[in-house]
Design a protein around this motif. Structure first.
Motif, PDB file in Angstrom:
ATOM      1  N   UNK A 227       0.836  -1.213   0.000  1.00 28.62           N
ATOM      2  CA  UNK A 227       0.000   0.000   0.000  1.00 28.62           C
ATOM      3  C   UNK A 227       0.866   1.256   0.000  1.00 28.62           C
ATOM      4  N   UNK A 228       1.985   1.201   0.691  1.00 27.05           N
ATOM      5  CA  UNK A 228       2.882   2.365   0.719  1.00 27.05           C
ATOM      6  C   UNK A 228       3.442   2.605  -0.679  1.00 27.05           C
TER       7      UNK A 228
ATOM      8  N   UNK B  39      11.103  -3.401  20.001  1.00 24.81           N
ATOM      9  CA  UNK B  39      11.360  -2.885  18.654  1.00 24.81           C
ATOM     10  C   UNK B  39      10.046  -2.607  17.926  1.00 24.81           C
ATOM     11  N   UNK B  40       9.074  -3.515  18.066  1.00 30.82           N
ATOM     12  CA  UNK B  40       7.775  -3.324  17.394  1.00 30.82           C
ATOM     13  C   UNK B  40       7.093  -2.039  17.867  1.00 30.82           C
ATOM     14  N   UNK B  41       7.095  -1.828  19.176  1.00 33.73           N
ATOM     15  CA  UNK B  41       6.458  -0.622  19.713  1.00 33.73           C
ATOM     16  C   UNK B  41       7.206   0.635  19.274  1.00 33.73           C
ATOM     17  N   UNK B  42       8.515   0.552  19.219  1.00 36.52           N
ATOM     18  CA  UNK B  42       9.305   1.724  18.826  1.00 36.52           C
ATOM     19  C   UNK B  42       9.042   2.102  17.374  1.00 36.52           C
ATOM     20  N   UNK B  43       8.995   1.102  16.501  1.00 34.52           N
ATOM     21  CA  UNK B  43       8.779   1.390  15.079  1.00 34.52           C
ATOM     22  C   UNK B  43       7.350   1.873  14.835  1.00 34.52           C
ATOM     23  N   UNK B  44       6.374   1.324  15.542  1.00 27.67           N
ATOM     24  CA  UNK B  44       4.981   1.743  15.333  1.00 27.67           C
ATOM     25  C   UNK B  44       4.756   3.202  15.728  1.00 27.67           C
TER      26      UNK B  44
ATOM     27  N   UNK C 237       0.408  11.792   7.881  1.00 29.06           N
ATOM     28  CA  UNK C 237       1.032  10.817   8.784  1.00 29.06           C
ATOM     29  C   UNK C 237       0.619   9.403   8.394  1.00 29.06           C
ATOM     30  N   UNK C 238       1.556   8.498   8.390  1.00 28.56           N
ATOM     31  CA  UNK C 238       1.292   7.115   8.001  1.00 28.56           C
ATOM     32  C   UNK C 238       1.855   6.196   9.080  1.00 28.56           C
ATOM     33  N   UNK C 239       1.038   5.284   9.547  1.00 24.36           N
ATOM     34  CA  UNK C 239       1.481   4.313  10.550  1.00 24.36           C
ATOM     35  C   UNK C 239       2.136   3.122   9.845  1.00 24.36           C
TER      36      UNK C 239
END
Length: 482
Positions: free
Chosen positions: A360-361, A418-423, A433-435
């Protein structure tokens, strides 16, 4: 002896450089083969005849030997099938355009709205599918260009081809570009093979120089031994004659004359030997000086070759977009850690990470935005993991991770952080803004495991995370219980 040892070391270094060059060529060949396999799979479903030809391509690749002439004929057959598909599509489009328009149907009478023509829907679907295939080939082509080297003209043409495949919606233009892909692959393979053959030729020439030098030294040594034996024989014969004259002579004056004559003969033999030795030493001195000059040139070339091999090896083992180790580097490190795990049985966990909805990106914001996401996530991976951990780009939007001496639960803690940091990273594209999130699967090595078995379990855990809603991490043991 020291000189012989030095040459042995240089010979072994040259062989090592040759092996490294061959390994690089094999890496490039593997990349090209993967690209062809993926391209052929992505192109299936257009027609039965084309599917059979693409299956022949994959079958030849599995043989690890390619008949270039046979492949040229195969390419011509594929071109004909693609042309037939285009003719079929154009015929359907012409048929659709010749049908009565809705306005003409409504001009004299009021009728119900006309539904869309199924043929038009199929044409649109066919065209959309072709554009997706072309874009996927363009992505694979970009990965190919990152891994192999081409001459400037071919690389410029390849970059233009990549641009067309990624951005054009003109099927005729895309078809010409796709036809060139096979030619580009053959060009890249032939260039890599030619560079390796040229390297072997230079190596052979230098080894021939060494052989020539050693042959000259051997000949000189044999001449020296032969001259020494001749001198020894002449001295022995002269001394024997003097002894015989001493025994048999009764006249002292005659004896003196005879001894003097024999001593003079021995002196002449020694003089001839000394003259020949002087000539040999001069020849050897000239040879040594010439050889030293050759050695200096060879050492300079050797250093240049070694530097080139190191650069090529680093390039072959590095993903240029993210600057992370690539798939080949991962396989090498995985084998090393697997062998160490077998020896010491310390805990070892691997993980597969895949960016969620990455397509999608690319489709919504362009491939440059997608590349930027890959680069930012790669930076976070390198910054967040321990120095003992290992991360590589496996391909596309997939990454692989290794946690030595770490169990799956501890690896899960690190991956969750790492997952929380990247999200929470502030990605913005076109002012919006794109998550960006990722899903991952973890698997630990167990007794009796192979590299492939653990990787497959981590892969299954990853896809279960995808099916469970994405943006999560699964451990393969948890998967087995569900």
């Amino acid at each position: 002896m020291a000189s012989d040892q030095s040459w042995k070391e240089k010979y072994l270094q040259a062989l090592e450089s040759s092996d490294s060059r061959e390994e690089q060529w094999q890496t490039e060949r593997n990349t090209l083969e993967r690209m062809l396999v993926r391209t052929s799979l992505a192109s299936e479903g257009q027609s039965r005849e084309l599917d059979l030809l693409l299956a022949r391509v994959r079958k030849d690749l599995r043989k690890k030997t390619v008949d270039v002439e046979a492949w040229r004929e195969l390419q011509e057959q594929i071109d004909r099938q693609v042309a037939l598909l285009d003719e079929h599509t154009e015929a359907k489009q012409a048929q659709a355009s010749s049908a009565p328009s809705r306005d003409s149907l409504n001009s004299n009478a009021e009728v119900a709205p006309v539904a869309s023509i199924p043929g038009d829907d199929r044409d649109l679907a066919d065209n959309s599918g072709r554009l997706r295939i072309a874009q996927r080939v363009g992505q694979l082509l970009g990965q190919l260009l990152d891994q192999v080297s081409l001459d400037s003209v071919a690389e410029a043409r390849a970059r233009e081809l990549q641009r067309v495949l990624l951005s054009s919606d003109d099927w005729n233009e895309l078809r010409e570009g796709l036809n060139y892909v096979a030619e580009l692959v053959i060009t890249a393979v032939n260039r890599s093979r030619g560079e390796f053959e040229a390297f072997l030729k230079r190596l052979d020439e230098r080894l021939a120089l060494l052989h020539e030098h050693f042959a000259e030294q051997s000949t000189a040594q044999m001449d020296r031994l032969s001259a020494s034996e001749t001198l020894d024989q002449e001295i022995r014969e002269g001394m024997a004659r003097i002894g015989a004259d001493v025994r048999d002579s009764e006249d002292l004056t005659q004896l003196k004359a005879s001894v003097s004559r024999h001593l003079s003969s021995i002196g002449d033999a020694v003089g001839r030997f000394r003259d020949k030795e002087t000539d040999r030493e001069k020849v050897m001195s000239d040879q040594l000086r010439a050889m030293q000059e050759k050695i200096a040139v060879m050492e300079a070339n050797s250093e240049q070759l070694q530097s080139e091999v190191r650069r090529e090896r680093e390039r072959a083992m590095t993903d240029l977009l993210t600057q992370l180790p690539n798939r080949e580097a991962w396989q090498e490190r995985l084998s090393f850690e697997f062998n160490r795990w077998q020896r010491y049985q310390n805990e070892l966990t691997i993980g597969l990470l895949d960016i969620d909805l990455f397509k999608r990106i690319n489709d919504g914001y362009g491939h440059k935005a997608g590349d930027r996401v890959l680069q930012l996530i790669s930076r976070e991976l390198k910054a967040s993991l321990r120095t003992t951990d290992y991360v590589a780009r496996y391909g596309g939007e997939e990454f692989v991770l290794m946690f030595p001496e770490t169990g799956p639960d501890a690896a899960l803690v690190a991956m969750e952080k790492l997952r929380q940091r990247i999200s929470k990273l502030p990605f913005h594209f076109s002012g919006e803004p794109v998550s960006v999130t990722f899903s991952a699967g973890l698997a630990a090595f167990r007794r009796g495991d192979s590299e492939e078995a653990v990787f497959e379990r981590a892969d299954r855990a990853l896809y279960l995370a995808k099916d469970s809603g994405r943006n999560r991490i699964n451990i393969e043991d948890e998967d087995a219980s569900q």
